[in-house]
Write a protein that holds these residues in place. Structure first.
Motif, PDB file in Angstrom:
ATOM      1  N   GLY A  65       0.830  -1.205   0.000  1.00  0.00           N
ATOM      2  CA  GLY A  65       0.000   0.000   0.000  1.00  0.00           C
ATOM      3  C   GLY A  65       0.868   1.261   0.000  1.00  0.00           C
ATOM      4  O   GLY A  65       0.618   2.208  -0.737  1.00  0.00           O
ATOM      5  N   ASP A  66       1.919   1.246   0.846  1.00  0.00           N
ATOM      6  CA  ASP A  66       2.860   2.380   0.902  1.00  0.00           C
ATOM      7  C   ASP A  66       3.500   2.586  -0.467  1.00  0.00           C
ATOM      8  O   ASP A  66       3.678   3.717  -0.927  1.00  0.00           O
ATOM      9  CB  ASP A  66       4.001   2.111   1.901  1.00  0.00           C
ATOM     10  N   LEU A  67       3.856   1.496  -1.096  1.00  0.00           N
ATOM     11  CA  LEU A  67       4.514   1.556  -2.405  1.00  0.00           C
ATOM     12  C   LEU A  67       3.577   2.187  -3.441  1.00  0.00           C
ATOM     13  O   LEU A  67       3.981   3.065  -4.208  1.00  0.00           O
ATOM     14  CB  LEU A  67       4.938   0.156  -2.858  1.00  0.00           C
ATOM     15  N   LYS A  68       2.323   1.770  -3.411  1.00  0.00           N
ATOM     16  CA  LYS A  68       1.343   2.330  -4.354  1.00  0.00           C
ATOM     17  C   LYS A  68       1.234   3.840  -4.157  1.00  0.00           C
ATOM     18  O   LYS A  68       1.239   4.615  -5.113  1.00  0.00           O
ATOM     19  CB  LYS A  68      -0.042   1.710  -4.104  1.00  0.00           C
ATOM     20  N   GLY A  69       1.131   4.234  -2.873  1.00  0.00           N
ATOM     21  CA  GLY A  69       1.027   5.656  -2.528  1.00  0.00           C
ATOM     22  C   GLY A  69       2.240   6.419  -3.031  1.00  0.00           C
ATOM     23  O   GLY A  69       2.130   7.479  -3.648  1.00  0.00           O
ATOM     24  N   TYR A  70       3.419   5.869  -2.798  1.00  0.00           N
ATOM     25  CA  TYR A  70       4.673   6.504  -3.210  1.00  0.00           C
ATOM     26  C   TYR A  70       4.700   6.706  -4.726  1.00  0.00           C
ATOM     27  O   TYR A  70       5.030   7.780  -5.221  1.00  0.00           O
ATOM     28  CB  TYR A  70       5.852   5.627  -2.765  1.00  0.00           C
ATOM     29  N   LEU A  71       4.325   5.657  -5.446  1.00  0.00           N
ATOM     30  CA  LEU A  71       4.390   5.722  -6.909  1.00  0.00           C
ATOM     31  C   LEU A  71       3.348   6.693  -7.473  1.00  0.00           C
ATOM     32  O   LEU A  71       3.639   7.436  -8.410  1.00  0.00           O
ATOM     33  CB  LEU A  71       4.211   4.323  -7.508  1.00  0.00           C
ATOM     34  N   SER A  72       2.140   6.687  -6.873  1.00  0.00           N
ATOM     35  CA  SER A  72       1.113   7.581  -7.450  1.00  0.00           C
ATOM     36  C   SER A  72       1.462   9.039  -7.167  1.00  0.00           C
ATOM     37  O   SER A  72       1.218   9.916  -7.985  1.00  0.00           O
ATOM     38  CB  SER A  72      -0.287   7.228  -6.964  1.00  0.00           C
ATOM     39  N   GLU A  73       2.125   9.318  -6.027  1.00  0.00           N
ATOM     40  CA  GLU A  73       2.582  10.685  -5.718  1.00  0.00           C
ATOM     41  C   GLU A  73       3.557  11.181  -6.775  1.00  0.00           C
ATOM     42  O   GLU A  73       3.696  12.383  -7.003  1.00  0.00           O
ATOM     43  CB  GLU A  73       3.306  10.714  -4.382  1.00  0.00           C
ATOM     44  N   ARG A  74       4.274  10.218  -7.361  1.00  0.00           N
ATOM     45  CA  ARG A  74       5.271  10.586  -8.372  1.00  0.00           C
ATOM     46  C   ARG A  74       4.773  10.404  -9.798  1.00  0.00           C
ATOM     47  O   ARG A  74       5.573  10.341 -10.736  1.00  0.00           O
ATOM     48  CB  ARG A  74       6.564   9.789  -8.145  1.00  0.00           C
ATOM     49  N   GLY A  75       3.478  10.314  -9.916  1.00  0.00           N
ATOM     50  CA  GLY A  75       2.870  10.312 -11.264  1.00  0.00           C
ATOM     51  C   GLY A  75       2.904   8.997 -11.993  1.00  0.00           C
ATOM     52  O   GLY A  75       2.724   8.948 -13.202  1.00  0.00           O
ATOM     53  N   ALA A  76       3.111   7.911 -11.276  1.00  0.00           N
ATOM     54  CA  ALA A  76       3.128   6.598 -11.965  1.00  0.00           C
ATOM     55  C   ALA A  76       1.728   6.102 -12.272  1.00  0.00           C
ATOM     56  O   ALA A  76       0.787   6.447 -11.561  1.00  0.00           O
ATOM     57  CB  ALA A  76       3.842   5.575 -11.107  1.00  0.00           C
TER      58      ALA A  76
END
Lengths: 76, 354
Positions: A65-76
């Protein structure tokens, strides 16, 4: 955000079944989690999303979940 | 820093590595991690064997052994530059010690540079600067490390990769434009200075019985504070972003996408393969990985070792090749230069246990 291809790859790296894949998975709790798994995950993310995660950032990403959040914050 | 030397050539490279071969297979049982995970890592990273001295040795003793073999290297040398992260002592400089061992004239300019992975680049830049200032005619550049004695045998992040080696390069002034010329850039990002480090033993923190005690670290390896520690995540991120971007731009700016050879610092095979693909270098023979595969990572010696082996094994397709030399790692530093290898008239490779 995670398509079937990247989920397959993550499951292989983390040595879990597809049905076990969820946002709640804590990386440290997995038997397969070691420096190689971490490196493989970093590589898969880089190849799939074109993002390189810094050492500092990675230490804050404890679950899928943290990983998803991190990636979406960076426009992935 | 950008640099451009038009009247410097590399004329000679000689190297010495330990004769005995150390194999990953034999070292597996020392690592705290499971054998299964170590084998998995071995396969993924390409770990096989490396060359390390069985007993601790001083840097100067290895350098002296190498330099004893060819008197011609020392003739008329007027500057001695030593690049190492494993000096004999904190005081005096290793170049002073080596100066004494070699019996060089007192007028020789001696300099120590504490550097590793990009250390050969820095050493060549320093040597070329001395030459083109007109103050000296011939520089002996000694690069390498005897780092294995500073790495914990129970540190799977670092021990499998480490190699011991010392190299000696001769640089001289040249007016032949076909073979002289060294152009490139050198950078450092000190914000991540501790990504690769030996924390204890200097003025920041002195050694004690406590620091020498081996402990289980967060990364699952066992080491003391007096041992080398490499932050795998930070180093990986560094090579995949900063270094990859730098090299991509460098090859364009310095017009060397078509270089015959890419002599990259032999960090590990995995990273080299990834960089090669990122840079669009399709033919793996253009980017040798022989050194890391067979001899290990000996810091500033890996680049001259790669060139040396290439020349001795007759791998170059033509006599005067356009070559890119690139180093990246500790500091965190990264740099590269392009030059012609036709100037290299002498190479030698020795394998000896000391």
């Amino acid at each position: 955000m995670f398509d079937a291809l990247i989920i397959d790859e993550f499951c292989e790296i983390l040595e879990i079944e597809k049905h076990e894949f969820s946002d709640q998975i804590v990386f440290q709790d997995l038997d397969a989690w070691d420096s190689l798994a971490e490196l493989s995950l970093l590589m898969a993310i880089e190849e799939h999303f074109g993002l390189v995660i810094s050492g500092d950032d990675l230490s804050k990403v404890k679950t899928i979940g943290d990983l998803k959040g991190y990636l979406s914050e960076r426009g992935a | 820093m950008k640099f451009s030397f038009n009247n410097t050539k590399i004329s000679s490279i000689e190297c010495l590595v330990p004769r005995s071969i150390s194999r990953f297979e034999d070292e597996i049982e020392d690592y705290p991690q499971s054998e299964a995970s170590s084998r998995k890592l071995m396969k993924a990273m390409g770990y096989k064997e490396h060359r390390i001295f069985k007993n601790p040795v001083s840097f100067s003793s290895v350098a002296h052994r190498l330099l004893e073999k060819n008197d011609a290297l020392l003739e008329d040398v007027d500057a001695l530059v030593v690049v190492t992260q494993t000096p004999d002592r904190l005081i005096p400089s290793t170049s002073s010690i080596l100066h004494g061992l070699l019996g060089l004239p007192t007028s020789v300019f001696c300099l120590d540079i504490n550097d590793g992975c990009a250390g050969y680049i820095k050493g060549v830049v320093t040597s070329a600067s001395l030459l083109e200032s007109g103050m000296v005619e011939k520089v002996l550049l000694v690069c390498g490390d005897v780092l294995s004695q500073f790495v914990s045998k129970q540190d799977r992040n670092s021990y499998p990769l480490i190699g011991d080696a010392v190299s000696a390069t001769i640089l001289e002034r040249s007016s032949d434009a076909r073979i002289s010329g060294i152009r490139g850039e050198l950078f450092v990002d000190g914000r991540n200075a501790f990504a690769i480090t030996i924390p204890v033993g200097g003025s920041e923190k002195r050694s004690s019985t406590e620091t020498l005690r081996a402990k289980l670290a967060d990364d699952g390896n066992i080491r003391s504070e007096n041992h080398l520690v490499m932050n795998g995540r930070d180093v990986f991120a560094f090579t995949q972003s900063t270094v990859a971007e730098f090299l991509t731009r460098f090859l364009q700016d310095f017009d060397c996408v078509d270089a015959d050879r890419f002599y990259f610092h032999q960090a590990n095979k995995f990273i080299l393969d990834k960089l090669r693909v990122k840079l669009g270098i399709e033919d793996p023979y253009r980017l040798p990985t022989r050194v890391i595969e067979s001899y290990g990572n000996s810091s500033s010696a890996t680049i001259p070792l790669a060139v040396c082996l290439d020349q001795l094994e007759g791998k170059q397709k033509k006599a005067n090749q356009k070559a890119v030399f690139a180093g990246f790692g500790v500091g965190l530093s990264f740099g590269a230069f392009v030059t012609k290898t036709g100037s290299i008239r002498n190479t030698a490779f020795y394998q000896e246990d000391i």
